[in-house]
Design a protein around this motif. Structure first.
Motif, mmCIF file in Angstrom:
data_model
loop_
_atom_site.group_PDB
_atom_site.id
_atom_site.type_symbol
_atom_site.label_atom_id
_atom_site.label_comp_id
_atom_site.label_asym_id
_atom_site.label_seq_id
_atom_site.Cartn_x
_atom_site.Cartn_y
_atom_site.Cartn_z
ATOM 1 N N LYS A 163 28.144 -20.055 0.830
ATOM 2 C CA LYS A 163 27.481 -20.509 1.639
ATOM 3 C C LYS A 163 26.180 -20.790 1.264
ATOM 4 C CE LYS A 163 26.535 -20.502 6.340
ATOM 5 N NZ LYS A 163 26.331 -20.761 7.833
ATOM 6 N N ILE A 164 25.574 -18.737 0.790
ATOM 7 C CA ILE A 164 24.587 -18.866 0.179
ATOM 8 C C ILE A 164 24.624 -18.436 -1.286
ATOM 9 C CG2 ILE A 164 23.632 -18.770 2.203
ATOM 10 C CD1 ILE A 164 23.895 -15.435 1.672
ATOM 11 N N LYS A 165 26.024 -17.650 -1.923
ATOM 12 C CA LYS A 165 25.858 -17.124 -3.410
ATOM 13 C C LYS A 165 25.728 -18.977 -3.699
ATOM 14 C CE LYS A 165 26.104 -12.965 -2.446
ATOM 15 N NZ LYS A 165 26.628 -11.804 -2.240
ATOM 16 N N GLN A 166 26.525 -19.789 -3.254
ATOM 17 C CA GLN A 166 27.270 -20.493 -4.083
ATOM 18 C C GLN A 166 27.496 -20.115 -6.387
ATOM 19 O OE1 GLN A 166 24.695 -23.995 -3.483
ATOM 20 N NE2 GLN A 166 25.339 -24.125 -1.403
ATOM 21 N N LEU A 167 28.256 -19.458 -6.218
ATOM 22 C CA LEU A 167 28.668 -18.921 -7.723
ATOM 23 C C LEU A 167 30.182 -19.401 -8.118
ATOM 24 C CD1 LEU A 167 27.438 -15.248 -7.704
ATOM 25 C CD2 LEU A 167 26.673 -17.681 -8.995
ATOM 26 N N ASP A 168 31.099 -19.678 -6.881
ATOM 27 C CA ASP A 168 32.156 -19.811 -7.266
ATOM 28 C C ASP A 168 33.112 -20.391 -6.399
ATOM 29 O OD1 ASP A 168 34.717 -20.463 -9.113
ATOM 30 O OD2 ASP A 168 34.094 -18.017 -10.106
ATOM 31 N N ASP A 169 34.168 -20.287 -6.578
ATOM 32 C CA ASP A 169 34.942 -20.876 -5.024
ATOM 33 C C ASP A 169 35.642 -19.144 -4.079
ATOM 34 O OD1 ASP A 169 37.306 -20.772 -3.262
ATOM 35 O OD2 ASP A 169 37.670 -22.978 -4.647
ATOM 36 N N PRO A 170 35.129 -18.440 -3.181
ATOM 37 C CA PRO A 170 35.013 -17.501 -2.099
ATOM 38 C C PRO A 170 37.180 -17.599 -2.765
ATOM 39 C CG PRO A 170 34.901 -19.081 -1.108
ATOM 40 C CD PRO A 170 34.835 -20.344 -1.663
ATOM 41 N N GLU A 171 37.537 -18.281 -2.328
ATOM 42 C CA GLU A 171 39.272 -17.529 -2.685
ATOM 43 C C GLU A 171 40.118 -17.741 -3.639
ATOM 44 O OE1 GLU A 171 40.412 -17.540 0.391
ATOM 45 O OE2 GLU A 171 39.551 -18.044 2.008
ATOM 46 N N ARG A 172 39.865 -19.071 -4.855
ATOM 47 C CA ARG A 172 39.974 -18.725 -6.111
ATOM 48 C C ARG A 172 38.627 -19.131 -7.467
ATOM 49 N NH1 ARG A 172 44.694 -18.581 -4.980
ATOM 50 N NH2 ARG A 172 46.633 -19.542 -3.356
ATOM 51 N N PRO A 173 38.735 -17.651 -7.551
ATOM 52 C CA PRO A 173 37.372 -18.222 -8.043
ATOM 53 C C PRO A 173 38.333 -17.673 -9.562
ATOM 54 C CG PRO A 173 37.196 -15.617 -7.759
ATOM 55 C CD PRO A 173 38.121 -16.713 -6.565
ATOM 56 N N SER A 174 37.232 -18.120 -10.479
ATOM 57 C CA SER A 174 37.718 -17.897 -11.716
ATOM 58 C C SER A 174 36.646 -17.207 -13.152
ATOM 59 C CB SER A 174 37.727 -19.288 -12.713
ATOM 60 O OG SER A 174 36.422 -20.443 -12.990
ATOM 61 N N ILE A 175 35.606 -17.000 -12.763
ATOM 62 C CA ILE A 175 34.355 -16.767 -13.685
ATOM 63 C C ILE A 175 34.504 -15.648 -14.556
ATOM 64 C CG2 ILE A 175 32.550 -15.407 -13.322
ATOM 65 C CD1 ILE A 175 31.262 -17.810 -11.620
ATOM 66 N N LEU A 176 35.123 -14.387 -13.327
ATOM 67 C CA LEU A 176 35.652 -13.333 -14.475
ATOM 68 C C LEU A 176 37.026 -13.079 -15.096
ATOM 69 C CD1 LEU A 176 34.948 -10.781 -11.519
ATOM 70 C CD2 LEU A 176 33.044 -11.265 -13.148
ATOM 71 N N ASP A 177 37.387 -14.506 -14.693
ATOM 72 C CA ASP A 177 38.874 -13.662 -15.408
ATOM 73 C C ASP A 177 38.586 -14.567 -16.842
ATOM 74 O OD1 ASP A 177 41.179 -13.725 -12.705
ATOM 75 O OD2 ASP A 177 39.947 -14.962 -11.988
ATOM 76 N N GLU A 178 37.502 -15.549 -17.105
ATOM 77 C CA GLU A 178 37.361 -16.393 -17.862
ATOM 78 C C GLU A 178 36.954 -15.299 -18.847
ATOM 79 O OE1 GLU A 178 35.060 -19.835 -17.202
ATOM 80 O OE2 GLU A 178 36.749 -20.707 -15.657
ATOM 81 N N LEU A 179 35.536 -14.552 -18.373
ATOM 82 C CA LEU A 179 34.622 -13.384 -19.252
ATOM 83 C C LEU A 179 35.882 -12.521 -19.598
ATOM 84 C CD1 LEU A 179 31.881 -13.024 -16.751
ATOM 85 C CD2 LEU A 179 31.435 -13.944 -19.158
ATOM 86 N N VAL A 180 36.782 -12.049 -18.544
ATOM 87 C CA VAL A 180 37.653 -10.798 -19.767
ATOM 88 C C VAL A 180 38.588 -11.628 -20.417
ATOM 89 C CG1 VAL A 180 39.671 -9.311 -18.485
ATOM 90 C CG2 VAL A 180 37.515 -9.572 -17.568
ATOM 91 N N GLU A 181 38.517 -12.528 -20.400
ATOM 92 C CA GLU A 181 39.753 -12.924 -21.764
ATOM 93 C C GLU A 181 38.966 -13.518 -22.441
ATOM 94 O OE1 GLU A 181 42.607 -16.308 -19.980
ATOM 95 O OE2 GLU A 181 43.640 -14.515 -19.114
ATOM 96 N N ALA A 182 37.902 -13.829 -22.117
ATOM 97 C CA ALA A 182 36.881 -13.922 -23.780
ATOM 98 C C ALA A 182 36.512 -13.017 -24.460
ATOM 99 C CB ALA A 182 35.638 -14.718 -23.083
ATOM 100 N N VAL A 183 37.371 -11.270 -24.017
ATOM 101 C CA VAL A 183 37.070 -10.501 -25.028
ATOM 102 C C VAL A 183 39.213 -10.076 -25.545
ATOM 103 C CG1 VAL A 183 34.836 -10.064 -24.851
ATOM 104 C CG2 VAL A 183 36.545 -9.534 -23.552
ATOM 105 N N GLY A 184 39.442 -10.241 -24.951
ATOM 106 C CA GLY A 184 40.832 -10.427 -25.673
ATOM 107 C C GLY A 184 42.071 -10.359 -24.195
#
Lengths: 284, 176
Positions: A163-184
């Motif tokens: 509600k206050i963070k508004q960064l990503d879906d709290p149950e099915r986020p993708s930011i970190l998966d994308e960041l990890v996959e970006a380097v292999g």
């Protein structure tokens, strides 16, 4: 140098996993982002313990940290979910409640500081990497692409409370998966991926045997799904996963902070990643 | 069948004044809870312990101070916010738990291990100490022996402690 941030160190990275601090400094340098030390900052203070003990103290100390960054005119960058949660929540509370700003400033005045509010932002380094720097710029720095199955651990205070963070879906986020996959690495799915590591809320300090049961549940799920490494963005989750494997037999899953993963992928000297303080050896 | 002792159902007297104090301290959403139990079902700590989030919130609504404040259950929440995300009534469950913990500490219910963490935070600026091993490791990594925080800065540490003298944190945790 284009972007500049005030680096907020917190407690566990500089004092237990200094490799995380070193890797962060080196990785952002490689990305042409300047991290400026926030001299004299202290504990965030910890959301699970100090905030649970006394909200007034928690808010005053958090406001002091925020005021130090205001003086520099720089957004804060955190390398820990706990620090991020604490400082972000404090800034949010002070934004919503001007009476609290007055109360806090009455205290800060005694130490020659003032919190103005809404001048600077509190950022999580993974959010900065994803949003400000971007996947393409990150990919352009990779000289040593890594090839393994990563179990990404988001932790609790990265995207929640949404509600206050508004960064990503709290149950099915993708930011970190994308960041990890970006380097292999391949980011795998595993049961209860979004579950807490068990350390937070003062549980590790007060009832570690229960915290460890939660950690073991996560470790079992990672193992079953074939995860070869756990990648985290929080030194406290990092410590919980790494040290629990000392006491719970049957696991040997190395734990790496995203900054260390990036350090390796960017071809930075391996000895700068500080893996010597890890309980589970990191063989990458 | 006649029930006796532990088996006997007891009626507890609600304490609206205590419930009101929770709301005043920031728990404005407390009474929105209609006891659906989504929180309990979502709680990772509840899988391992007897902690039942729904029950704690009900007790808070009724103001059952003596049940809540001394209990271990109050400290089983890891503040993961899963319940908050899923609550259909948007009750600020985690915030309410932290308010209740503040009340518990004020009444003197604080684990010794927590006192130690609090006292380290107050006296050094960090929740954990910097030991020689880690000082050495920092140097090997090319970092400053002490991080550029409150730790190596006597003036900053003085300010840091002064804030806690003003808020009374030093007395609250029973330290110096």
């Amino acid at each position: 140098m284009t972007e500049r941030y005030a680096l907020f160190l917190g407690c566990i990275a500089p004092l237990r996993y200094p490799g995380i601090e070193k890797a962060t400094r080196e990785v952002f340098k490689a990305l042409d982002v300047e991290l400026v030390d926030l001299e004299g900052a202290g504990c965030c203070p910890a959301p699970g313990v100090i905030r649970s003990f006394d909200q007034t103290t928690w808010l005053a100390l958090a406001a002091r940290n925020l005021a130090l960054a205001e003086k520099k005119g720089l957004d804060i960058i955190t390398i820990c979910n706990g620090c991020f949660g604490s400082l972000f929540d404090a800034a949010h509370l002070l934004h919503e409640d001007k009476q609290k700003v007055k109360e806090v400033n009455k205290i800060l005045k005694e130490v020659g500081l003032e919190y103005v509010g809404d001048k600077i932002k509190v950022r999580h380094f993974a959010d900065v990497l994803h949003k400000d720097i971007g996947i393409e710029r990150i990919k352009s720095k990779v000289v040593n692409p890594l090839n393994f199955k990563a179990a990404v651990h988001y932790g609790c205070h990265f995207a929640k409370p949404s509600k206050i963070k508004q960064l990503d879906d709290p149950e099915r986020p993708s930011i970190l998966d994308e960041l990890v996959e970006a380097v292999g690495p391949k980011s795998i799915n595993y049961r209860d991926k979004m579950m807490c590591c068990g350390a937070g809320g003062g549980l590790r300090t007060r009832a570690n045997e229960i915290a460890m049961k939660m950690t073991e549940e996560k470790l079992a799920n990672v193992k079953k799904a074939g995860g070869q490494f756990i990648v985290d963005v929080c030194p406290f989750c990092h410590l919980q996963y790494d040290r629990t494997q000392k006491d719970v037999p049957g696991y040997n899953i190395p734990v790496i902070h995203l900054s260390q993963l990036y350090g390796l992928a960017f071809g930075l000297p391996r000895e700068n990643m500080g893996f010597e303080s890890h309980h589970v050896p990191v063989n990458l | 069948m006649i029930l006796a002792g532990d088996e006997m159902a007891t009626v507890k007297e609600p304490n609206p004044a205590f419930a009101e104090s929770i709301i005043k301290a920031g728990g404005k959403t407390l009474n929105l809870c209609y006891q659906c139990g989504t929180c309990t079902a979502s709680c990772p700590s509840g899988r391992q312990t007897a902690f039942r989030t729904r029950k704690l919130i009900r007790k808070a609504q009724l103001g059952l101070k003596e049940d809540i404040l001394p209990s271990d259950d109050l400290w089983m929440c890891t503040t993961c916010y899963t319940c908050v995300e899923r609550c259909p009534r948007q009750v600020d469950i985690t915030d309410i738990i932290m308010i209740l913990r503040n009340f518990a500490v004020k009444e003197g219910y604080m684990a010794e291990t927590h006192k130690k963490t609090a006292s380290s935070m107050m006296n050094t600026g960090h929740t954990i100490p910097l030991t020689n091993d880690y000082k050495e490791m920092r140097k090997r990594l090319g970092l400053s022996e002490q991080p550029p925080t409150v730790l190596g800065d006597p003036k900053a540490l003085e300010d840091w402690k002064k804030i806690m003298q003003i808020t009374g944190f030093d007395k609250l945790i029973g330290g110096k």
